[in-house]
Enzyme design. Sequence first.
Site, short mmCIF file in Angstrom:
data_model
loop_
_atom_site.label_atom_id
_atom_site.label_comp_id
_atom_site.label_asym_id
_atom_site.label_seq_id
_atom_site.Cartn_x
_atom_site.Cartn_y
_atom_site.Cartn_z
N GLU A 1 -9.74 -0.11 -1.83
CA GLU A 1 -9.40 0.99 -1.65
C GLU A 1 -9.94 1.74 -2.40
O GLU A 1 -9.76 2.99 -2.35
CB GLU A 1 -8.37 0.27 -1.08
N SER B 1 -6.82 -9.60 6.27
CA SER B 1 -6.31 -9.80 7.74
C SER B 1 -5.01 -11.81 7.68
O SER B 1 -5.81 -11.77 9.04
CB SER B 1 -7.38 -9.97 8.54
N GLY C 1 -7.80 -4.92 6.62
CA GLY C 1 -6.99 -4.12 8.04
C GLY C 1 -6.80 -3.56 9.24
O GLY C 1 -6.90 -3.83 10.01
N LYS D 1 1.00 -1.27 -0.03
CA LYS D 1 -0.18 0.18 -0.38
C LYS D 1 0.60 1.11 0.31
O LYS D 1 1.88 1.30 -0.71
CB LYS D 1 -1.33 -0.16 1.02
C1 PEP Z 1 -5.60 -5.93 1.38
O1 PEP Z 1 -4.96 -4.50 1.39
O2 PEP Z 1 -4.91 -6.35 -0.08
C2 PEP Z 1 -5.08 -6.41 2.45
C3 PEP Z 1 -4.94 -7.96 2.61
O3 PEP Z 1 -4.94 -5.91 3.74
P1 PEP Z 1 -4.77 -6.57 5.36
O4 PEP Z 1 -3.96 -8.12 5.27
O5 PEP Z 1 -3.96 -5.84 6.26
O6 PEP Z 1 -6.24 -6.65 5.30
#
Ligand code: PEP
Length: 266
Positions: A102, A215, A176, A14
């Site tokens: 996002e 996550s 997240g 990101k």
């Molecule tokens: C993502 O944004 O692609 C993602 C999987 O984030 P996280 O692992 O932090 O949930």
Amino acid sequence: MANAPIPLIAGNWKMNTFHNDGHQLANDVAERMMNRMGPPVDVAVCPPITIAGSLCAFLAPTPIKVGAQDCSQLANGAHTGDVSAEQIANLGCACVIVGHSERRRDHHETNELVRAKAEAVHRTRMTAIICIGETQEERDAGKTIEVVTKQLEESVPESCHSGNTVIAYEPVWAIGTGRTPTSAEIAEVHQQIRDLLFERFDYDGFAIRILYGGSVNEKNAHDILRVPHVNGALVGGASLKSDTFWSIIEAVPKPSEVSAPVRVKA
Ligand code: PEP
């Protein structure tokens, strides 16, 4: 039964890392990858575009691929601030994430635009990692399968095949947050995605990798990576620390632990 595709563990950094810490992180993972003896796995990191070019050069002698987090659907021209798939390919990148929730949320990206971006990625012979996934509201309303089906049908172009496309199922509410669906819930959605890919792309649809994202961490990766039709993970937060990202890579199952049941077309 057929062989399941080689798992892919992709890190989505990101809008994190600068030149030095990004290179340090990549170096830590690359060193371990070069000495790894475990089951087959493909690994990619998707840093900010600001360091993608230098990381492509840095990681070129290693098995780790570099990807971008987005691209324009357009090839060139007067589009201030946009970066084309052609420019990303020219850096040496192997893949591009398109349709991340996002981007869909912050930049109002529609399925149609995501499909056009995936086509742009294919035009340059890179791999498109196409993200789909339901919101909490949609899950609560019992609409998960309906939403994911529509996103898949509308975001995935005809140019897709197993050599240029990866689907990432990422429930928006799991990104997240530290919350994940149960294995049964992941299995239900991945089975639906597999069925749709089979209907559309015939037996090659069995070879298209379907990643789970949301996550994933060093504690839950072992179980998630053994859910049927989970062919790897798209990892956000946990990809920013080499130890946790490495634990996820190490949790990849042996080929003998997974099988891909193949349906016969009616
Ligand atoms: C993502 O944004 O692609 C993602 C999987 O984030 P996280 O692992 O932090 O949930």
